[in-house]
Design an enzyme around this catalytic site. Sequence first.
Site, PDB file in Angstrom:
ATOM      1  N   ASP A   8       0.742  -1.070  -0.461  1.00 19.37           N
ATOM      2  CA  ASP A   8       0.176  -0.026   0.243  1.00 19.37           C
ATOM      3  C   ASP A   8       0.908   1.315  -0.323  1.00 19.37           C
ATOM      4  O   ASP A   8       1.658   1.774   1.151  1.00 19.37           O
ATOM      5  CB  ASP A   8      -0.585   0.353   1.758  1.00 19.37           C
ATOM      6  CG  ASP A   8      -1.826   1.261   1.510  1.00 19.37           C
ATOM      7  OD1 ASP A   8      -1.905   1.982   1.014  1.00 19.37           O
ATOM      8  OD2 ASP A   8      -2.521   1.101   2.580  1.00 19.37           O
ATOM      9  N   LYS A  71       2.775  11.084  -3.515  1.00 16.97           N
ATOM     10  CA  LYS A  71       1.766  10.846  -4.194  1.00 16.97           C
ATOM     11  C   LYS A  71       1.127  11.601  -5.142  1.00 16.97           C
ATOM     12  O   LYS A  71       0.048  11.536  -5.985  1.00 16.97           O
ATOM     13  CB  LYS A  71       1.255   9.375  -3.343  1.00 16.97           C
ATOM     14  CG  LYS A  71      -0.233   8.839  -4.010  1.00 16.97           C
ATOM     15  CD  LYS A  71      -0.279   7.276  -2.918  1.00 16.97           C
ATOM     16  CE  LYS A  71      -1.730   6.837  -3.399  1.00 16.97           C
ATOM     17  NZ  LYS A  71      -1.873   6.405  -2.348  1.00 16.97           N
ATOM     18  N   GLU A 173      -7.188   1.201  -4.370  1.00 21.29           N
ATOM     19  CA  GLU A 173      -7.375   0.787  -2.907  1.00 21.29           C
ATOM     20  C   GLU A 173      -8.721   0.231  -2.275  1.00 21.29           C
ATOM     21  O   GLU A 173      -8.440  -1.013  -1.498  1.00 21.29           O
ATOM     22  CB  GLU A 173      -6.514   1.785  -1.849  1.00 21.29           C
ATOM     23  CG  GLU A 173      -5.326   2.056  -2.750  1.00 21.29           C
ATOM     24  CD  GLU A 173      -4.902   3.774  -2.314  1.00 21.29           C
ATOM     25  OE1 GLU A 173      -5.588   4.530  -1.162  1.00 21.29           O
ATOM     26  OE2 GLU A 173      -3.675   4.233  -2.652  1.00 21.29           O
ATOM     27  N   ASP A 195     -13.200   5.625   1.626  1.00 21.54           N
ATOM     28  CA  ASP A 195     -11.131   5.465   1.934  1.00 21.54           C
ATOM     29  C   ASP A 195     -11.348   6.639   1.962  1.00 21.54           C
ATOM     30  O   ASP A 195     -11.037   7.722   1.097  1.00 21.54           O
ATOM     31  CB  ASP A 195     -10.635   4.810   0.913  1.00 21.54           C
ATOM     32  CG  ASP A 195      -8.714   4.234   1.030  1.00 21.54           C
ATOM     33  OD1 ASP A 195      -8.639   5.024   1.935  1.00 21.54           O
ATOM     34  OD2 ASP A 195      -8.823   4.379  -0.099  1.00 21.54           O
TER      35      ASP A 195
END
Length: 608
Positions: A8, A71, A173, A195
Site C-alpha cells: 500500500d 503521491k 485501494e 477510504d
Amino acid sequence: MERVIGIDLGTTNSCVAIIDDDGIPQVIPNRGGYKTTPSIVAVTEGGRRLVGHIAKRQSITNSENTVYTAKRLIGRKWDSAPVRSARQSVSYTIDEGPHGDVRIKLRDEHFSVQEISAMILQEMKLVAEESFPGEPLNRAVITVPAYFNDGQRQATKDAGHIAGLDVIRIINEPTAAALAYGYGKSMNKTIAVFDLGGGTFDVSILEIGEGGVFKVVATAGDTFLGGEDFDLRIVDWLIDGFKKEHGVDLREDRMALQRVKDAAEKAKCELSAVKEADVNLPFIISHGPDNESLHLQRSIDRATFETLCADLLERCLDICRGAMKDARLTASDIEEVVLVGGMTRMPAVQKACSDVFKREPSKGVHPDEVVAIGAAIQGKALLDEQEDLILLDVTPHALGLLTAGNHFDELIGQNTTVPTSATKTFTTSRDNQTAVKILVMQRESDENQLLGEFLLTGLRAAQKGQIEIEVTFSIDSDGIVSVFAKDCETGLEQSIQVTSSSGLSQEEISQMMVSAEEYMIERKGDDELEGVRQNAEKLIAEIEKLFPEVEALVASSDFGREALAKTRDVLALTKDAIAKNELAAIKEHSEALTRTLKMFKGVVSRPT
Ligand code: AMP
C-alpha cells in the site's frame, strides 16, 4: 511457490503485507516495529538518503530537502492545477522536468516523482526481505486510489520497475480493502468501502458473492481530498490568528510553517480522542518585529475543528451519493460499510459516513493495514490457480476521442468492468487527408484530460468521408489504457500504450533503475557494515570491562602478559578499522575478539 508482496503505497504512510506459509495474511513491521512507514524521503547535508521514520524525524530542520505527499504529484504535469497548488504549499522545490513533468530538487539533484516513490517502494521491499532472509521478494501488487487516472497508474507502475519490482498487478485501494474484508468468508453482500487517507478519498461499492467473487459496481473519488486538507484548515486557522495577534505571517518562514503543519496534524489526531487539543510552539519566531521572541500557544476544540472542515466532509458525502447513484443503489441496499484510511478515525468522518449510508461502519478491519493485506491476497491469487478469487474492477473515468469541434466521443463509459475494449469507426474529415491525429481523452470530474495522442499516417488520398478508421481502446486489469487504430481498407495500423505526456521515457526508466540498484547495493553494504560495527563495538566494550580483572589474574606470568599485549593490539586495530569503515578488517578482528572474550570469560570464572 514464490511469494508476492502487497504494497500500500500511501500518501502519508506505506505498508507491506504477505501471505504466510499457513495462508494467513500478515502485515510486516519495519525495523522499528511499526507496521506502517511514513512515505517520506529526505537527503541530508552529507548526501545520505533517508526514508521513513528517520526522514520524518529530521523534517523540521531539513524541510527543504524532505519530500512528503509525493503521491499527490505522481503522473501529473508541472503546470496542472494540483501541482500549481502543491508548489505553493510544500517546503521542497518542485521544478519542471523535460516532459513538462514534475522534478523534485533535493540538495543538488533533481528526482522524478517516480524515483521518489521508488525509494519508498524499495524501503518496503527491504522491510519485507528482512522478515524473510535469503528469499528474494521481487514480485509485488501495488495499490493506487481507485480514482487514479491512466497517467498516475502508469507512473506508479514505473516507480515499481525503478525499485526493481516486478509489478504483477496494480489494484485499487478500496477494492483491496474489500478483498481483505471478505477473504475466506462465504458471503453474498453489497458493501461500500469508504477510504479517506492522507491525500485521497475513494468510495467503492462492491458485490461480494459466493466462491470469492468481488465485483465492483461503482467507484468515485477525489485525488485531492485527504487528511492533509484537514490539517491545512488548522494550519490556516493558527496562522491567521497569529498574524492578527502579532502581525507576522508564519507562511514566510519555512521552518516555522513546517512546525505549524506538524502541530496541526498532531492536534487533529488528538481531537479524534479528546474534545480539546493544545498547540504549543515556543519560539516559533526567534526575532519578531521588535526583535522579541514569539510563541504560538492556542487550544482548539473539536467543534471548531469540525466547523473549519465542514465543506471537506460535505465533499466526501457528495461523492458517496454519486457512487450510489452510479451503482443504481440506495443506502438501504448497502449491507456493510468498511472504513479505510487513517482519517476515518475522526469522529465527524465516521458520523458523516454513517449518515450517508444510514448504518454504523464495520469495526472488523484495521484501517491502516487492510489495503496492503488485500494487495497480498490478490498477489497470491494471481500466482496460485487453486485460489478461489475473482476480482472484477471498474474504470473510474470515461474514455474517448476528441473529434472535430472539440467533441468528446465516448468509447468506454465510467464504471465499466475491466479488462475491457471498445471499437468505433471514424471517417476522414478532409479531402486527400493522409494523416489522422488521434487525441485520446479521459473524462475526469466533468473535465476532459488529454491522455495521449498519436498520428496514423500514410493514408491513401481520397475524398473526405471515404476513409474509414477503426479505433479500439483497451483497458487492462491494471487500469492502463492502450489504443489501436486501423485504416479499414488497407489494414494500415498503429497502436500505442498511452503514456500521458508527463510520463518518463523507457530510456529514463532504465537509467533510474540502474541508479536505484546501485543505491541499494551501497545501502545493503552500509547495513552490513553497521551490523558488523555494532557487533565489534559490543565485543570491545565487554573485553575492556573484563580487562582489569583478567590483568590482575594473569599478569604475573609471561604467557599472561603476552596474551594481554596481544589483546591490546587487537583492540587498537579493531578501533582503527571501525574509524576507517573497513568492513573486511573489522570482520577479521572481530573473530579474534570473540576468541579473546571467550578466553577472558574462562579466566574470570575459573575457581581461585
Ligand atoms: P493513511 O493515508 O491511511 O495512512 O492516513 C493518513 C492520514 O490519517 C493522515 O492525514 C493522518 O493525519 C490521519 N490520521 C491518522 N490518525 C488519525 C486520527 N487518530 N485522527 C484523525 N486523523 C488521523
